[in-house]
Motif scaffolding. Structure first.
Motif, mmCIF file in Angstrom:
data_model
loop_
_atom_site.group_PDB
_atom_site.id
_atom_site.type_symbol
_atom_site.label_atom_id
_atom_site.label_comp_id
_atom_site.label_asym_id
_atom_site.label_seq_id
_atom_site.Cartn_x
_atom_site.Cartn_y
_atom_site.Cartn_z
ATOM 1 N N GLY A 24 0.799 -1.205 0.000
ATOM 2 C CA GLY A 24 0.000 0.000 0.000
ATOM 3 C C GLY A 24 0.839 1.265 0.000
ATOM 4 O O GLY A 24 0.410 2.315 -0.444
ATOM 5 N N THR A 25 2.068 1.196 0.536
ATOM 6 C CA THR A 25 2.929 2.358 0.633
ATOM 7 C C THR A 25 4.194 2.122 -0.168
ATOM 8 O O THR A 25 4.825 1.086 -0.035
ATOM 9 C CB THR A 25 3.299 2.651 2.096
ATOM 10 O OG1 THR A 25 2.098 2.849 2.837
ATOM 11 C CG2 THR A 25 4.170 3.898 2.196
ATOM 12 N N LEU A 26 4.563 3.087 -1.001
ATOM 13 C CA LEU A 26 5.756 2.977 -1.823
ATOM 14 C C LEU A 26 6.741 4.081 -1.471
ATOM 15 O O LEU A 26 6.351 5.203 -1.187
ATOM 16 C CB LEU A 26 5.393 3.080 -3.307
ATOM 17 C CG LEU A 26 4.488 1.994 -3.860
ATOM 18 C CD1 LEU A 26 4.162 2.316 -5.306
ATOM 19 C CD2 LEU A 26 5.139 0.635 -3.758
ATOM 20 N N HIS A 27 8.013 3.743 -1.469
ATOM 21 C CA HIS A 27 9.045 4.746 -1.313
ATOM 22 C C HIS A 27 9.274 5.416 -2.662
ATOM 23 O O HIS A 27 8.886 4.903 -3.700
ATOM 24 C CB HIS A 27 10.337 4.097 -0.805
ATOM 25 C CG HIS A 27 10.202 3.497 0.550
ATOM 26 N ND1 HIS A 27 10.419 4.212 1.705
ATOM 27 C CD2 HIS A 27 9.845 2.253 0.935
ATOM 28 C CE1 HIS A 27 10.226 3.428 2.742
ATOM 29 N NE2 HIS A 27 9.868 2.237 2.311
ATOM 30 N N GLY A 28 9.903 6.565 -2.645
ATOM 31 C CA GLY A 28 10.145 7.286 -3.874
ATOM 32 C C GLY A 28 11.297 6.692 -4.662
ATOM 33 O O GLY A 28 12.167 6.019 -4.125
ATOM 34 N N MET A 29 11.311 7.000 -5.960
ATOM 35 C CA MET A 29 12.383 6.532 -6.831
ATOM 36 C C MET A 29 13.399 7.650 -7.032
ATOM 37 O O MET A 29 13.044 8.812 -7.127
ATOM 38 C CB MET A 29 11.823 6.076 -8.174
ATOM 39 C CG MET A 29 12.872 5.531 -9.126
ATOM 40 S SD MET A 29 12.130 4.704 -10.560
ATOM 41 C CE MET A 29 11.592 3.173 -9.793
ATOM 42 N N ARG A 30 14.679 7.246 -7.097
ATOM 43 C CA ARG A 30 15.760 8.201 -7.294
ATOM 44 C C ARG A 30 16.626 7.756 -8.462
ATOM 45 O O ARG A 30 16.836 6.566 -8.656
ATOM 46 C CB ARG A 30 16.638 8.305 -6.048
ATOM 47 C CG ARG A 30 15.909 8.688 -4.769
ATOM 48 C CD ARG A 30 16.890 8.757 -3.614
ATOM 49 N NE ARG A 30 17.487 7.448 -3.352
ATOM 50 C CZ ARG A 30 18.633 7.267 -2.680
ATOM 51 N NH1 ARG A 30 19.321 8.312 -2.249
ATOM 52 N NH2 ARG A 30 19.095 6.057 -2.462
ATOM 53 N N ARG A 31 17.137 8.725 -9.215
ATOM 54 C CA ARG A 31 18.121 8.427 -10.247
ATOM 55 C C ARG A 31 19.508 8.559 -9.629
ATOM 56 O O ARG A 31 19.891 9.621 -9.166
ATOM 57 C CB ARG A 31 17.987 9.385 -11.429
ATOM 58 C CG ARG A 31 18.933 9.045 -12.586
ATOM 59 C CD ARG A 31 19.000 10.158 -13.625
ATOM 60 N NE ARG A 31 17.719 10.418 -14.244
ATOM 61 C CZ ARG A 31 17.220 9.714 -15.264
ATOM 62 N NH1 ARG A 31 17.894 8.687 -15.742
ATOM 63 N NH2 ARG A 31 16.051 10.028 -15.777
ATOM 64 N N VAL A 51 11.934 18.262 -11.089
ATOM 65 C CA VAL A 51 12.573 17.981 -12.357
ATOM 66 C C VAL A 51 12.608 16.478 -12.557
ATOM 67 O O VAL A 51 12.982 15.745 -11.644
ATOM 68 C CB VAL A 51 14.016 18.545 -12.365
ATOM 69 C CG1 VAL A 51 14.763 18.086 -13.617
ATOM 70 C CG2 VAL A 51 13.977 20.058 -12.286
ATOM 71 N N PRO A 52 12.204 15.966 -13.739
ATOM 72 C CA PRO A 52 12.266 14.528 -13.984
ATOM 73 C C PRO A 52 13.662 13.984 -13.726
ATOM 74 O O PRO A 52 14.656 14.506 -14.216
ATOM 75 C CB PRO A 52 11.892 14.412 -15.463
ATOM 76 C CG PRO A 52 11.054 15.618 -15.726
ATOM 77 C CD PRO A 52 11.659 16.691 -14.880
ATOM 78 N N GLY A 53 13.733 12.938 -12.911
ATOM 79 C CA GLY A 53 15.006 12.307 -12.655
ATOM 80 C C GLY A 53 15.752 12.887 -11.462
ATOM 81 O O GLY A 53 16.850 12.467 -11.145
ATOM 82 N N ALA A 54 15.185 13.885 -10.784
ATOM 83 C CA ALA A 54 15.905 14.477 -9.672
ATOM 84 C C ALA A 54 16.116 13.471 -8.555
ATOM 85 O O ALA A 54 15.338 12.554 -8.370
ATOM 86 C CB ALA A 54 15.123 15.692 -9.137
ATOM 87 N N LEU A 55 17.217 13.671 -7.791
ATOM 88 C CA LEU A 55 17.556 12.772 -6.699
ATOM 89 C C LEU A 55 16.717 13.136 -5.483
ATOM 90 O O LEU A 55 17.110 13.940 -4.643
ATOM 91 C CB LEU A 55 19.049 12.889 -6.394
ATOM 92 C CG LEU A 55 19.610 11.990 -5.280
ATOM 93 C CD1 LEU A 55 19.396 10.534 -5.645
ATOM 94 C CD2 LEU A 55 21.080 12.281 -5.065
ATOM 95 N N GLU A 56 15.525 12.575 -5.401
ATOM 96 C CA GLU A 56 14.625 12.901 -4.309
ATOM 97 C C GLU A 56 13.644 11.762 -4.100
ATOM 98 O O GLU A 56 13.525 10.862 -4.928
ATOM 99 C CB GLU A 56 13.879 14.200 -4.602
ATOM 100 C CG GLU A 56 13.051 14.128 -5.873
ATOM 101 C CD GLU A 56 12.296 15.417 -6.139
ATOM 102 O OE1 GLU A 56 11.451 15.758 -5.291
ATOM 103 O OE2 GLU A 56 12.540 16.052 -7.160
ATOM 104 N N ASP A 57 12.958 11.826 -2.989
ATOM 105 C CA ASP A 57 12.074 10.743 -2.581
ATOM 106 C C ASP A 57 10.658 11.015 -3.085
ATOM 107 O O ASP A 57 9.866 11.664 -2.419
ATOM 108 C CB ASP A 57 12.094 10.649 -1.049
ATOM 109 C CG ASP A 57 11.456 9.361 -0.564
ATOM 110 O OD1 ASP A 57 11.371 8.408 -1.350
ATOM 111 O OD2 ASP A 57 11.048 9.319 0.606
ATOM 112 N N ARG A 58 10.337 10.535 -4.274
ATOM 113 C CA ARG A 58 9.009 10.719 -4.842
ATOM 114 C C ARG A 58 8.756 9.623 -5.863
ATOM 115 O O ARG A 58 9.678 8.958 -6.325
ATOM 116 C CB ARG A 58 8.881 12.086 -5.531
ATOM 117 C CG ARG A 58 9.782 12.218 -6.756
ATOM 118 C CD ARG A 58 9.677 13.588 -7.392
ATOM 119 N NE ARG A 58 10.542 13.665 -8.565
ATOM 120 C CZ ARG A 58 10.194 13.216 -9.769
ATOM 121 N NH1 ARG A 58 9.003 12.675 -9.968
ATOM 122 N NH2 ARG A 58 11.034 13.304 -10.788
#
Length: 299
Positions: A24-31, A51-58
């Motif tokens: 039910g809960t997903l962590h963010g994706m990071r490049r 910004v697409p691909g930014a290093l962040e938790d989303r």
């Protein structure tokens, strides 16, 4: 609805392979690679959007995932068609647990799995994987309809099953009721009665070898002649090993699962070793919830 407006959850593939319940809960994706200026600076986009691909938790949108895994432009890199593989492995090298890949996968892995399917003309898979994973026909996905139409693709990818013996259950929906006719890749020495059974069920049989099995290079050419130039293989390990040995694999999308299984599970590729190890170059690396999503291209 345009692909960019959808949640990443929409990319989960639920039609071809049955999978376990999603978290039910997903962590963010990071490049993590390549590191670009926006990645390092974590710069917000216009209007405060990320910004697409930014290093962040989303979570990434489908448009971002599709862009991150886009096939090369037609004719680029001097190669067409383009064959990519999508596989998952544990930290200790297991491609399966108890014979299936689902236990070592994740929700993020399945979003990428669905995105790779949505970008492909055809999905090439070995007969044993079809049996073990319970493959069903690929269905049209509304969230990728415009993207596929713009690329001149069918509403859904075709499934191409590789089998020497053609000992397959042709009464299954994969053969009797696909949106796009299922292909069966086999050799010239395949049993005539099994070829007839496949064709009677509605499958298209493609001869891609002089013996019982296929010649991987010939199979790739045969699929290209049918208009399938964006190729995706999901294994299994034996089929991937044949493709590696034949030198026809252009790209490997490999998920590294943060799990240890021990045991004697198969690696992602099996069969005879190549004379000289084949060198691939890392082109991107994403991370979510401890899973690493790498993308390598051959040099």
């Amino acid at each position: 609805m345009p692909v960019g407006e959808l949640s990443p959850e929409g990319a989960v593939e639920e039609d071809t392979i049955p999978h376990g319940k999603r978290r039910g809960t997903l962590h963010g994706m990071r490049r993590l690679f390549p590191v670009i200026d926006e990645t390092a600076a974590r710069t917000p986009g216009a209007g405060g959007a990320s910004v697409p691909g930014a290093l962040e938790d989303r979570e990434w949108t489908l448009a971002e995932l599709a862009a991150a895994y886009a096939y090369p432009e037609r004719g680029s890199a001097g190669r067409e068609p383009w064959l990519r593989a999508n596989m998952v492995t544990t930290l200790d090298g297991a491609a399966q647990h108890e014979g299936r890949s689902q236990p070592i996968s994740s929700a993020a892995d399945m979003r990428i799995f669905g995105t790779l399917r949505a970008l492909a003309d055809v999905v090439v898979v070995g007969a044993e994987t079809v049996r073990r994973e319970g493959y069903r026909p690929a269905r049209a996905r509304a969230e990728f309809a415009e993207l596929r139409k713009a690329a001149g693709q069918e509403p859904a990818p075709a499934i191409a099953v590789v089998s020497a013996s053609l000992e397959l259950d042709f009464s299954l929906p994969l053969f009797t009721s696909p949106l796009v006719p299922t292909l069966v890749l086999t050799g010239a020495a395949a049993p005539p009665e099994r070829i007839a059974a496949a064709e009677e069920a509605g499958a298209r049989v493609v001869i891609a070898g002089d013996g019982a099995g296929i010649d991987p290079a010939r199979a790739v050419r045969a699929l290209a002649e049918l208009g399938h130039t964006r190729l995706l293989t999901e294994g299994g390990p034996r089929l991937l090993g044949q493709m590696v040995a034949a030198g026809v694999l252009d790209e490997l999308c490999l998920t590294v699962s943060p799990m240890l299984t021990a045991g004697d599970a198969q690696r992602i590729a099996g069969g005879p070793a190549v004379t000289v190890p084949r060198r691939f170059t890392l082109v991107s690396l994403l991370e979510e919830d401890g899973f690493l999503f790498s993308r390598y291209r051959r040099e």
